[in-house]
Scaffold this active site. Structure first.
Site, PDB file in Angstrom:
ATOM      1  N   ASP A  30       0.864  -1.182   0.000  1.00 13.97           N
ATOM      2  CA  ASP A  30       0.000   0.000   0.000  1.00 13.97           C
ATOM      3  C   ASP A  30       0.899   1.230   0.000  1.00 13.97           C
ATOM      4  OD1 ASP A  30      -3.282   0.197   0.860  1.00 13.97           O
ATOM      5  OD2 ASP A  30      -2.112   2.054   0.925  1.00 13.97           O
ATOM      6  N   THR A  86     -11.671   2.561  -6.404  1.00 16.39           N
ATOM      7  CA  THR A  86     -12.213   3.154  -7.635  1.00 16.39           C
ATOM      8  C   THR A  86     -13.437   3.994  -7.236  1.00 16.39           C
ATOM      9  OG1 THR A  86     -13.440   1.079  -7.990  1.00 16.39           O
ATOM     10  CG2 THR A  86     -11.442   1.389  -9.288  1.00 16.39           C
ATOM     11  N   THR A 121     -13.131  -2.873  -8.925  1.00 21.15           N
ATOM     12  CA  THR A 121     -14.307  -2.792  -9.796  1.00 21.15           C
ATOM     13  C   THR A 121     -14.092  -1.666 -10.802  1.00 21.15           C
ATOM     14  OG1 THR A 121     -15.682  -3.563  -7.981  1.00 21.15           O
ATOM     15  CG2 THR A 121     -16.813  -2.452  -9.800  1.00 21.15           C
ATOM     16  N   PHE A 151     -16.510 -10.358  -5.520  1.00 18.10           N
ATOM     17  CA  PHE A 151     -17.931 -10.301  -5.151  1.00 18.10           C
ATOM     18  C   PHE A 151     -18.156 -10.365  -3.639  1.00 18.10           C
ATOM     19  CE2 PHE A 151     -17.581 -11.926  -9.442  1.00 18.10           C
ATOM     20  CZ  PHE A 151     -18.472 -11.128 -10.131  1.00 18.10           C
ATOM     21  N   LYS A 206     -19.545  -7.865 -13.166  1.00 19.24           N
ATOM     22  CA  LYS A 206     -19.444  -7.238 -11.842  1.00 19.24           C
ATOM     23  C   LYS A 206     -20.464  -6.114 -11.677  1.00 19.24           C
ATOM     24  CE  LYS A 206     -18.157  -5.913  -7.903  1.00 19.24           C
ATOM     25  NZ  LYS A 206     -18.525  -6.670  -6.725  1.00 19.24           N
ATOM     26  N   ASN A 210     -24.007  -6.118  -9.290  1.00 22.23           N
ATOM     27  CA  ASN A 210     -24.295  -5.130  -8.239  1.00 22.23           C
ATOM     28  C   ASN A 210     -25.561  -4.344  -8.551  1.00 22.23           C
ATOM     29  OD1 ASN A 210     -22.255  -5.825  -6.554  1.00 22.23           O
ATOM     30  ND2 ASN A 210     -21.061  -3.954  -6.771  1.00 22.23           N
ATOM     31  N   GLY A 255     -35.143  -1.609   4.004  1.00 23.50           N
ATOM     32  CA  GLY A 255     -34.209  -0.910   4.888  1.00 23.50           C
ATOM     33  C   GLY A 255     -34.193   0.575   4.578  1.00 23.50           C
ATOM     34  N   CYS A 262     -19.934   0.369  -2.399  1.00 20.38           N
ATOM     35  CA  CYS A 262     -20.073  -0.225  -3.727  1.00 20.38           C
ATOM     36  C   CYS A 262     -21.393   0.037  -4.436  1.00 20.38           C
ATOM     37  CB  CYS A 262     -19.792  -1.711  -3.623  1.00 20.38           C
ATOM     38  SG  CYS A 262     -18.065  -1.959  -3.137  1.00 20.38           S
ATOM     39  N   LYS A 320     -24.017  -1.293   7.207  1.00 22.81           N
ATOM     40  CA  LYS A 320     -24.676  -2.565   7.480  1.00 22.81           C
ATOM     41  C   LYS A 320     -23.979  -3.153   8.700  1.00 22.81           C
ATOM     42  CE  LYS A 320     -22.520  -6.028   4.973  1.00 22.81           C
ATOM     43  NZ  LYS A 320     -22.327  -6.885   3.834  1.00 22.81           N
TER      44      LYS A 320
HETATM   45  P1  NAD Z   1     -10.230   0.722   0.139  1.00 26.66           P
HETATM   46  O1  NAD Z   1     -10.431   2.171  -0.059  1.00 26.66           O
HETATM   47  O2  NAD Z   1     -10.614   0.090   1.430  1.00 26.66           O
HETATM   48  O3  NAD Z   1      -8.683   0.366  -0.101  1.00 26.66           O
HETATM   49  C1  NAD Z   1      -7.944   0.792  -1.199  1.00 26.66           C
HETATM   50  C2  NAD Z   1      -6.464   0.855  -0.769  1.00 26.66           C
HETATM   51  O4  NAD Z   1      -5.667   1.034  -1.927  1.00 26.66           O
HETATM   52  C3  NAD Z   1      -6.138   2.009   0.168  1.00 26.66           C
HETATM   53  O5  NAD Z   1      -5.548   1.509   1.361  1.00 26.66           O
HETATM   54  C4  NAD Z   1      -5.143   2.872  -0.628  1.00 26.66           C
HETATM   55  O6  NAD Z   1      -4.153   3.494   0.179  1.00 26.66           O
HETATM   56  C5  NAD Z   1      -4.522   1.835  -1.541  1.00 26.66           C
HETATM   57  N1  NAD Z   1      -3.861   2.351  -2.738  1.00 26.66           N
HETATM   58  C6  NAD Z   1      -4.215   3.372  -3.552  1.00 26.66           C
HETATM   59  N2  NAD Z   1      -3.335   3.499  -4.543  1.00 26.66           N
HETATM   60  C7  NAD Z   1      -2.392   2.539  -4.388  1.00 26.66           C
HETATM   61  C8  NAD Z   1      -1.219   2.147  -5.100  1.00 26.66           C
HETATM   62  N3  NAD Z   1      -0.831   2.781  -6.201  1.00 26.66           N
HETATM   63  N4  NAD Z   1      -0.498   1.116  -4.639  1.00 26.66           N
HETATM   64  C9  NAD Z   1      -0.855   0.465  -3.520  1.00 26.66           C
HETATM   65  N5  NAD Z   1      -1.964   0.781  -2.795  1.00 26.66           N
HETATM   66  C10 NAD Z   1      -2.714   1.809  -3.229  1.00 26.66           C
HETATM   67  O7  NAD Z   1     -10.970   0.016  -1.078  1.00 26.66           O
HETATM   68  P2  NAD Z   1     -11.767  -1.382  -1.077  1.00 26.66           P
HETATM   69  O8  NAD Z   1     -13.055  -1.237  -0.369  1.00 26.66           O
HETATM   70  O9  NAD Z   1     -10.828  -2.455  -0.685  1.00 26.66           O
HETATM   71  O10 NAD Z   1     -12.121  -1.500  -2.632  1.00 26.66           O
HETATM   72  C11 NAD Z   1     -11.123  -1.734  -3.582  1.00 26.66           C
HETATM   73  C12 NAD Z   1     -11.794  -2.044  -4.906  1.00 26.66           C
HETATM   74  O11 NAD Z   1     -12.534  -3.258  -4.798  1.00 26.66           O
HETATM   75  C13 NAD Z   1     -12.801  -1.010  -5.392  1.00 26.66           C
HETATM   76  O12 NAD Z   1     -12.748  -0.965  -6.792  1.00 26.66           O
HETATM   77  C14 NAD Z   1     -14.131  -1.567  -4.946  1.00 26.66           C
HETATM   78  O13 NAD Z   1     -15.195  -1.123  -5.744  1.00 26.66           O
HETATM   79  C15 NAD Z   1     -13.907  -3.044  -5.142  1.00 26.66           C
HETATM   80  N6  NAD Z   1     -14.716  -3.911  -4.277  1.00 26.66           N
HETATM   81  C16 NAD Z   1     -14.906  -3.578  -2.972  1.00 26.66           C
HETATM   82  C17 NAD Z   1     -15.642  -4.434  -2.145  1.00 26.66           C
HETATM   83  C18 NAD Z   1     -15.906  -4.092  -0.709  1.00 26.66           C
HETATM   84  O14 NAD Z   1     -16.745  -4.752  -0.109  1.00 26.66           O
HETATM   85  N7  NAD Z   1     -15.254  -3.118  -0.123  1.00 26.66           N
HETATM   86  C19 NAD Z   1     -16.144  -5.634  -2.659  1.00 26.66           C
HETATM   87  C20 NAD Z   1     -15.904  -5.954  -4.003  1.00 26.66           C
HETATM   88  C21 NAD Z   1     -15.185  -5.071  -4.802  1.00 26.66           C
HETATM   89  C1  UGA Z   2     -22.026  -5.582  -2.073  1.00 26.08           C
HETATM   90  C2  UGA Z   2     -22.325  -6.905  -2.799  1.00 26.08           C
HETATM   91  O1  UGA Z   2     -23.251  -7.661  -2.019  1.00 26.08           O
HETATM   92  C3  UGA Z   2     -21.047  -7.718  -2.996  1.00 26.08           C
HETATM   93  O2  UGA Z   2     -21.334  -8.898  -3.739  1.00 26.08           O
HETATM   94  C4  UGA Z   2     -20.047  -6.866  -3.760  1.00 26.08           C
HETATM   95  O3  UGA Z   2     -18.815  -7.540  -3.895  1.00 26.08           O
HETATM   96  C5  UGA Z   2     -19.810  -5.563  -3.033  1.00 26.08           C
HETATM   97  O4  UGA Z   2     -21.071  -4.866  -2.839  1.00 26.08           O
HETATM   98  C6  UGA Z   2     -18.927  -4.682  -3.843  1.00 26.08           C
HETATM   99  O5  UGA Z   2     -18.985  -4.691  -5.042  1.00 26.08           O
HETATM  100  O6  UGA Z   2     -18.152  -3.998  -3.218  1.00 26.08           O
HETATM  101  P1  UGA Z   2     -21.534  -4.860   0.443  1.00 26.08           P
HETATM  102  O7  UGA Z   2     -21.628  -3.471  -0.074  1.00 26.08           O
HETATM  103  O8  UGA Z   2     -20.389  -5.228   1.316  1.00 26.08           O
HETATM  104  O9  UGA Z   2     -21.514  -5.898  -0.781  1.00 26.08           O
HETATM  105  O10 UGA Z   2     -22.827  -5.171   1.291  1.00 26.08           O
HETATM  106  P2  UGA Z   2     -24.286  -5.765   0.994  1.00 26.08           P
HETATM  107  O11 UGA Z   2     -24.530  -6.841   1.971  1.00 26.08           O
HETATM  108  O12 UGA Z   2     -24.500  -6.084  -0.421  1.00 26.08           O
HETATM  109  O13 UGA Z   2     -25.201  -4.518   1.392  1.00 26.08           O
HETATM  110  C7  UGA Z   2     -25.195  -3.324   0.632  1.00 26.08           C
HETATM  111  C8  UGA Z   2     -26.268  -2.384   1.163  1.00 26.08           C
HETATM  112  O14 UGA Z   2     -27.562  -2.882   0.860  1.00 26.08           O
HETATM  113  C9  UGA Z   2     -26.222  -2.206   2.687  1.00 26.08           C
HETATM  114  O15 UGA Z   2     -26.523  -0.863   3.000  1.00 26.08           O
HETATM  115  C10 UGA Z   2     -27.328  -3.128   3.167  1.00 26.08           C
HETATM  116  O16 UGA Z   2     -27.859  -2.736   4.408  1.00 26.08           O
HETATM  117  C11 UGA Z   2     -28.345  -2.970   2.047  1.00 26.08           C
HETATM  118  N1  UGA Z   2     -29.258  -4.123   1.929  1.00 26.08           N
HETATM  119  C12 UGA Z   2     -28.776  -5.346   1.598  1.00 26.08           C
HETATM  120  C13 UGA Z   2     -30.610  -3.927   2.129  1.00 26.08           C
HETATM  121  O17 UGA Z   2     -31.082  -2.788   2.435  1.00 26.08           O
HETATM  122  N2  UGA Z   2     -31.466  -4.994   1.981  1.00 26.08           N
HETATM  123  C14 UGA Z   2     -31.017  -6.234   1.650  1.00 26.08           C
HETATM  124  O18 UGA Z   2     -31.855  -7.149   1.528  1.00 26.08           O
HETATM  125  C15 UGA Z   2     -29.642  -6.410   1.456  1.00 26.08           C
END
Ligand code: NAD
Ligand code: UGA
Length: 453
Positions: A30, A86, A121, A151, A206, A210, A255, A262, A320
């Site tokens: 990072d 992103t 994403t 996911f 993806k 979503n 909700g 996301c 959540k």
């Molecule tokens: P996050 O903000 O928690 O973490 C991103 C990290 O990347 C930060 O710690 C930042 O300092 C670091 N970073 C930025 N530029 C960098 C570089 N050049 N080299 C190394 N590190 C660097 O983000 P996240 O929630 O983990 O999400 C990451 C991606 O995954 C997004 O595209 C998001 O949409 C996708 N995604 C997130 C979830 C989720 O539940 N959070 C689920 C599925 C997909």
């Molecule tokens: C969501 C997707 O479920 C993951 O598959 C995906 O990888 C992720 O986004 C992503 O792309 O980052 P997440 O955001 O962690 O995951 O949480 P969810 O459980 O999907 O809930 C999202 C929001 O919808 C929350 O605010 C939750 O409270 C709400 N929700 C969910 C509802 O209001 N009703 C439901 O039945 C389910």
């Protein structure tokens, strides 16, 4: 296999720890030096159940390292995963600058025939654009860019990774697909299905997944509004429709509007991509607006339930349960509206650290009952288990007023009424029920029959 992961956020850390658990040699990088320093001491900067333990275990086994020196680590790696953020840009489109910067920085240092895997994403077409960037940084095309969208859900990230419904690999040539198949071989052997396709399809899968999940939530929230007008119960309706195997029961809980890092940003990016390419997504455009309006509508419901300058307890600020993440949480819209309306706001969340940095003009409490003390109205905003099991008699005693607004429908309204509370859920009758002598289904039917058409 030797793997480097760029990004130590929710996805990067989960990916790193799980790939190490599958037996790979993983270095997670990072640009945030403090974050890496903490991780080197096995201090995990986010709350995700089980993650801290898994990271400690993999560090001890010598399969997981942390560093800020990504370029050094990348030299010997067969695959480099991009798991950087992103976020949305000002126009609702996606900001790909972190992905592009990370790819540009790392590509010149990668070994020949390694694969650059985009796990972040990203909008469709990004892998091919990044491929062009990578090609420009090398003398010949010897690194393939692949797509491997994630996911996982926050709160159940480890299980979602290890027991995924499917692994999606987007590859535009067979070499990179083979590397990813090898990385995921332990999961594929356990029966996790694989979808192998082109990068553009993987990227679209993806976003479409979503968007569809978010649409289900938006739909059930609209059904909840109708239930309130007709005296129905949205939980009973969701149960009835969810039993149709073509529909299924998941993501049908009414909700306060979907939040998180996301769904809001990904629906905006999906809609904006559609607009940009002349393939508008009117359903998603409407959903985005409906979701924002819902948070505002519920804030107004709280304001209407409280006396002027009254005291309101908000139970739950995370978007959540089982996460400390407050990105685009309903609380971030609702709480400022309540403060603006002159209400005295008292908050509790079991994981309040992120919310504390973002919400001002409020008071925080160590316990739900502490927040509820003297409150005219209590609102359940996040479905934490500890709120499901609240001692409602104590809650009622602690409060000055009696109004309990349950925006997650996690509290039994008969129990609430028996404790002396005036309970109002979402998509269900505002009236407290008489202590039940009849079955649940019967009482729902009786109210539906008694309500005006
Ligand atoms: P996050 O903000 O928690 O973490 C991103 C990290 O990347 C930060 O710690 C930042 O300092 C670091 N970073 C930025 N530029 C960098 C570089 N050049 N080299 C190394 N590190 C660097 O983000 P996240 O929630 O983990 O999400 C990451 C991606 O995954 C997004 O595209 C998001 O949409 C996708 N995604 C997130 C979830 C989720 O539940 N959070 C689920 C599925 C997909
Ligand atoms: C969501 C997707 O479920 C993951 O598959 C995906 O990888 C992720 O986004 C992503 O792309 O980052 P997440 O955001 O962690 O995951 O949480 P969810 O459980 O999907 O809930 C999202 C929001 O919808 C929350 O605010 C939750 O409270 C709400 N929700 C969910 C509802 O209001 N009703 C439901 O039945 C389910």
């Amino acid at each position: 296999m030797k793997i480097v992961v760029l990004g130590a956020g929710y996805v990067g850390l989960t990916t790193s720890a799980c790939l190490a658990d599958l037996g790979h040699d993983v270095t997670c990088c990072d640009i945030d030096g403090d974050r890496i320093a903490a991780l080197e001491r096995a201090e995990v900067p986010i709350y995700e159940p089980g993650l801290s333990e898994l990271i400690s275990k993999q560090i001890a086994l010598g399969r997981l390292q942390f560093t800020t020196h990504a370029t050094k680590a990348a030299g010997g790696a067969e695959a480099v995963f991009l798991a950087v953020g992103t976020p949305s840009d000002a126009s609702g489109d996606i900001d790909l600058s972190y992905v592009e910067a990370a790819a540009k920085t790392i590509a010149p240092y990668m070994q020949s025939r390694a694969v650059l895997v985009i796990k972040s994403t990203v909008v469709a077409g990004t892998a091919r654009r990044i491929q062009a960037l990578v090609d420009a940084s090398r003398e010949r095309r010897d690194i393939a860019v692949a797509s491997n969208p994630e996911f996982l859900r926050e709160g159940s990230a480890l299980k979602d990774f290890m027991q995924a419904d499917r692994i999606v690999i987007g590859a535009d040539e067979p070499g990179s697909e083979a590397v990813l198949r090898e990385i995921y071989a332990p999961l594929l052997m356990r029966g996790v299905p694989l979808v192998a396709t082109q990068t553009v399809n993987a990227e679209l899968i993806k976003y479409a997944a979503n968007a569809l999940l978010a649409l289900r939530i938006g739909f059930i929230n609209d059904v909840a509004n109708l239930c309130e007008k007709l005296g129905g119960d949205v939980a009973a309706v969701a149960d009835g429709i969810g039993r149709d195997q073509r529909i299924g029961p998941a993501f049908l809980s009414a909700g306060p509007g979907f939040g998180g890092s996301c769904f809001p940003k990904d629906t905006r990016a999906f809609a904006s991509t559609g607009r940009r390419h002349g393939a508008p997504q009117p359903l998603i455009e409407a959903l985005i607006e409906q979701n924002e309006l819902r948070k505002q509508m519920l804030a107004e419901r709280i304001i209407d339930s409280a006396p002027r300058s009254g005291r309101v307890a908000i139970l739950g600020t995370s978007f959540k349960a089982n996460t400390d993440d407050v990105r685009e949480a309903a609380a971030l819209t609702i709480v400022p509206m309540l403060v603006e309306a002159g209400l005295d706001i008292h908050l509790h969340d079991p994981q309040p650290n992120s919310a504390k940095r973002l919400l001002s003009g409020v008071q925080w409490h160590e316990s739900a009952l502490g927040a509820a003390k003297g409150a005219d109205v209590a609102v359940v905003l996040t479905e934490w288990d500890e709120y499901r099991t609240l001692d409602l008699a104590k809650l009622c005693d602690a409060m000055e007023g009696r109004a309990l607004l349950d925006f997650r429908n996690i509290i039994d309204r008969e129990r609430a009424a028996a404790a002396g509370l005036s309970y109002q859920g979402l998509g269900r009758s505002a009236l407290p029920l008489q202590p039940a002598k009849r079955g649940y289904g019967t009482s729902v039917m009786a109210r539906v029959a008694a309500s005006p058409a």
